[in-house]
Design an enzyme around this catalytic site. Structure first.
Site, PDB file in Angstrom:
ATOM      1  N   GLY A 109      19.228  55.881  18.947  1.00  0.00           N
ATOM      2  CA  GLY A 109      20.335  56.273  18.095  1.00  0.00           C
ATOM      3  C   GLY A 109      20.928  55.245  17.167  1.00  0.00           C
ATOM      4  O   GLY A 109      20.303  54.801  16.190  1.00  0.00           O
ATOM      5  N   LYS A 119      19.501  60.231  26.398  1.00  0.00           N
ATOM      6  CA  LYS A 119      18.654  59.577  25.389  1.00  0.00           C
ATOM      7  C   LYS A 119      17.423  58.953  26.022  1.00  0.00           C
ATOM      8  O   LYS A 119      16.302  59.148  25.578  1.00  0.00           O
ATOM      9  CB  LYS A 119      19.459  58.484  24.651  1.00  0.00           C
ATOM     10  CG  LYS A 119      20.625  58.989  23.828  1.00  0.00           C
ATOM     11  CD  LYS A 119      21.220  57.885  22.973  1.00  0.00           C
ATOM     12  CE  LYS A 119      22.073  56.935  23.784  1.00  0.00           C
ATOM     13  NZ  LYS A 119      23.397  57.506  24.099  1.00  0.00           N
ATOM     14  N   THR A 120      17.627  58.170  27.050  1.00  0.00           N
ATOM     15  CA  THR A 120      16.531  57.377  27.645  1.00  0.00           C
ATOM     16  C   THR A 120      16.096  57.901  29.010  1.00  0.00           C
ATOM     17  O   THR A 120      15.210  57.312  29.625  1.00  0.00           O
ATOM     18  CB  THR A 120      16.980  55.908  27.794  1.00  0.00           C
ATOM     19  OG1 THR A 120      18.177  55.871  28.581  1.00  0.00           O
ATOM     20  CG2 THR A 120      17.250  55.288  26.433  1.00  0.00           C
ATOM     21  N   LYS A 167      14.963  46.319  39.379  1.00  0.00           N
ATOM     22  CA  LYS A 167      14.112  46.583  40.551  1.00  0.00           C
ATOM     23  C   LYS A 167      12.694  46.084  40.305  1.00  0.00           C
ATOM     24  O   LYS A 167      12.051  45.525  41.198  1.00  0.00           O
ATOM     25  CB  LYS A 167      14.097  48.082  40.857  1.00  0.00           C
ATOM     26  CG  LYS A 167      13.109  48.462  41.966  1.00  0.00           C
ATOM     27  CD  LYS A 167      13.127  49.948  42.252  1.00  0.00           C
ATOM     28  CE  LYS A 167      12.102  50.284  43.339  1.00  0.00           C
ATOM     29  NZ  LYS A 167      12.145  51.707  43.741  1.00  0.00           N
ATOM     30  N   HIS A 212      53.619  24.714  47.127  1.00  0.00           N
ATOM     31  CA  HIS A 212      52.674  25.033  48.193  1.00  0.00           C
ATOM     32  C   HIS A 212      52.834  26.475  48.678  1.00  0.00           C
ATOM     33  O   HIS A 212      52.884  26.753  49.876  1.00  0.00           O
ATOM     34  CB  HIS A 212      52.819  24.056  49.357  1.00  0.00           C
ATOM     35  CG  HIS A 212      52.468  22.648  48.990  1.00  0.00           C
ATOM     36  ND1 HIS A 212      51.263  22.298  48.414  1.00  0.00           N
ATOM     37  CD2 HIS A 212      53.185  21.499  49.089  1.00  0.00           C
ATOM     38  CE1 HIS A 212      51.240  21.000  48.197  1.00  0.00           C
ATOM     39  NE2 HIS A 212      52.392  20.489  48.586  1.00  0.00           N
ATOM     40  N   ASP A 227      69.851  32.451  70.332  1.00  0.00           N
ATOM     41  CA  ASP A 227      70.036  31.038  69.957  1.00  0.00           C
ATOM     42  C   ASP A 227      70.181  30.848  68.447  1.00  0.00           C
ATOM     43  O   ASP A 227      70.972  30.012  67.992  1.00  0.00           O
ATOM     44  CB  ASP A 227      68.895  30.176  70.492  1.00  0.00           C
ATOM     45  CG  ASP A 227      67.507  30.693  70.132  1.00  0.00           C
ATOM     46  OD1 ASP A 227      67.409  31.751  69.482  1.00  0.00           O
ATOM     47  OD2 ASP A 227      66.516  30.028  70.511  1.00  0.00           O
ATOM     48  N   ARG A 234      60.268  45.222  59.100  1.00  0.00           N
ATOM     49  CA  ARG A 234      59.854  43.823  59.239  1.00  0.00           C
ATOM     50  C   ARG A 234      59.081  43.403  57.992  1.00  0.00           C
ATOM     51  O   ARG A 234      58.363  44.196  57.401  1.00  0.00           O
ATOM     52  CB  ARG A 234      58.963  43.672  60.474  1.00  0.00           C
ATOM     53  CG  ARG A 234      58.673  42.232  60.846  1.00  0.00           C
ATOM     54  CD  ARG A 234      57.729  42.156  62.031  1.00  0.00           C
ATOM     55  NE  ARG A 234      56.361  42.535  61.659  1.00  0.00           N
ATOM     56  CZ  ARG A 234      55.359  42.655  62.523  1.00  0.00           C
ATOM     57  NH1 ARG A 234      55.577  42.453  63.800  1.00  0.00           N
ATOM     58  NH2 ARG A 234      54.156  42.974  62.109  1.00  0.00           N
TER      59      ARG A 234
END
Length: 506
Positions: A34, A65-66, A134, A270, A460, A502
């Site tokens: 094309g 197409k292919t 492949k 960090h 604590d 949490r």
């Protein structure tokens, strides 16, 4: 393998006439489809259209197409084993495939509608690439415009042939491309789904968009891989190249800054925040954030959600920073920041989190979880103590909670007046995180509030917080000793709220 015949079918026609001209000089026959056929013919390059070769027209508006036995047979054939069958069928071997795929992801990002997006799902191109890859023992596959010059060099070096090693290299790239391409299609379909379950298959592919100087440490190699065929999605307008650690820290900074609509500043060191604040303007927010821990801020990364102006740029230049990131930088400010030759100045237009999943490598695979997008409003906080709080303290509690979920667990954040004044991160016991946070905050603890990413296992931490003048606490709740913790808060006249959620961050 001698390159006697090539099939060229490309969407991106960059430099294709130059490559095709080279091939004809090497006495290579060219088949094309094309628009590629038209481009080559208009350039005066001899080529045969695929539909003439197959004696079958392109159909369905170019969708087919292919996809024809003479094309795929020519690509997939074993030159010796299938020689007689090929001759009987009139199928000629195709030694070289040059193709690239429809721009599916670019179409998605352009805001196109569903019909337009689906039309950009390449079928024939992917089938051709997989077939050629492949059969790499006989067929070379060029699936990127970036490989054109290398192909020329290979053919010149080897007298119009390609080596098996080179073809295997091309096949490896080709299968990586089709896997990546299909993963993007899969991701788009997932984004259209209303199913909130984690998908049965999770595709994770990336394109190496940027080599990094090194990884977390100098002896580790690293690169940035994009899953959207783009470079790193931030615009660097000044400074050295970004490092692995820079990118990790920028991600943390952006995740935190996205929590705020008001002017805000975040300082990361960090992968943990060492300063976060909101203010009436960006300069005030940055100065407040810096006051949290100026020592740790040295060599850090600063993110802002407002433009950097002259005064803010001058303030930023007072200490050594690795990266400054903002939605924009005015010209006067940029000139100031450019005085620091190595300072990376990054533009990011949107601070909204758009990552649905978080991924972490583990032995044998990887973990996937939803992003932690939990937010809470004042009316959703559950007061569990006799003591109450002011509206201002509630605002600071929500502010601290927003930050806490971005701090490495165990996480404690102490805040006052829209500023994080003490952060305890990454400790193996919660009381240790409390001790670090109150030490960072010092005398500023008096009248401040505290957020914890998970429940307090013992009273604590409450007792310790009270010693330093903390007036209110926000935490998820859910400990077996919740009643003991609440009792300690009541005895020490400190308000406590449960969120029921949490926010661990590991």
């Amino acid at each position: 393998m001698k390159i006697k015949r090539a099939l060229i079918s490309v969407y991106d026609k960059t430099n294709i006439t130059d490559l095709a001209s080279f091939l004809t000089q090497q006495q290579t026959e060219i088949l094309s489809t094309g628009n590629t056929y038209k481009a080559l013919s208009d350039a005066g390059i001899k080529t045969q259209e695929v539909s003439d070769y197959t004696q079958f027209p392109e159909i369905l508006g170019g969708r087919v197409k292919t996809l024809h036995p003479k094309i795929h047979g020519g690509i997939l054939c074993n030159r010796e084993k299938h020689k007689t069958e090929m001759q009987n069928l009139g199928v000629e071997p195709i030694d070289l495939l040059i193709t690239n795929l429809y721009p599916f992801w670019e179409t998605v990002n352009s805001g196109s509608n569903e019909e337009q997006i689906i039309e950009q799902i390449d079928i024939g191109g992917v089938a051709l690439i997989r077939a050629a890859a492949k059969n790499f023992h006989f067929t070379s596959v060029i699936s990127s415009t970036q490989d054109y010059e290398a192909l020329k060099a290979e053919m010149i070096k080897n007298n119009n042939e390609t080596t098996l090693e080179y073809r295997k290299h091309l096949a490896t790239k080709a299968f990586a491309l089709t896997a990546h391409y299909d993963s993007n299609i899969h991701s788009w379909f997932l984004s259209q789904s209303k199913n909130n379950e984690l998908p049965e298959f999770f595709a994770l592919y990336g394109h190496k968009a940027q080599e990094l100087r090194y990884g977390e440490n100098p002896h580790q190699k690293a690169a940035f891989y994009s899953n959207q065929f783009t470079k790193y999605p931030l615009e660097k307008i000044h400074g050295k190249e970004l490092s692995y650690n820079n990118i990790v820290d920028i991600e943390s900074a952006l995740n935190i800054i996205s929590e705020f609509e008001e002017p805000a500043a975040v300082i990361i060191k960090h992968n943990n925040p060492c300063g976060v604040a909101i203010g009436d303007n960006a300069l005030e927010a940055y100065e407040k954030a810096l006051s949290c821990d100026e020592i740790s801020s040295f060599g850090g990364i600063v993110a802002l959600n407002r433009e950097i102006d002259l005064k803010l740029a001058e303030k930023l230049n007072e200490i050594f920073l690795e990266v400054v990131i903002a939605p924009s930088v005015n010209n006067e400010a940029l000139k100031i920041l450019q005085r620091k030759k190595n300072l990376r100045v990054i533009i990011h237009k949107s601070f909204q989190q758009n990552v649905k999943y978080q991924i972490k490598n583990v032995v044998g695979g990887f973990l996937v979880q939803e992003n932690n997008n939990h937010t809470i409003k004042a009316e959703e906080m559950s007061r569990v103590t006799e003591c109450t709080t002011t509206e201002k303290e509630k605002e600071d509690l929500i502010f601290a909670w927003k930050i806490c979920k971005h701090v490495k667990s165990n996480a404690i954040v102490i805040a006052k007046d829209g500023c994080a004044i003490g952060i305890g991160a990454g400790q193996t016991s919660r009381i240790d995180s409390v001790n670090i946070a109150v030490k960072k905050a010092g005398e500023e603890c008096k009248g401040a509030v505290l957020a914890s990413d998970a429940f307090f296992p013992f009273p604590d931490s409450i007792v310790e917080s009270t010693k330093h003048g903390i007036t209110a606490i926000i935490q998820p709740g859910g400990s077996l000793k919740d009643q003991d913790v609440i009792k300690a808060a009541n005895e020490n006249k400190i308000a406590m709220f449960f969120t029921g959620v949490r926010s661990f961050f590991h």
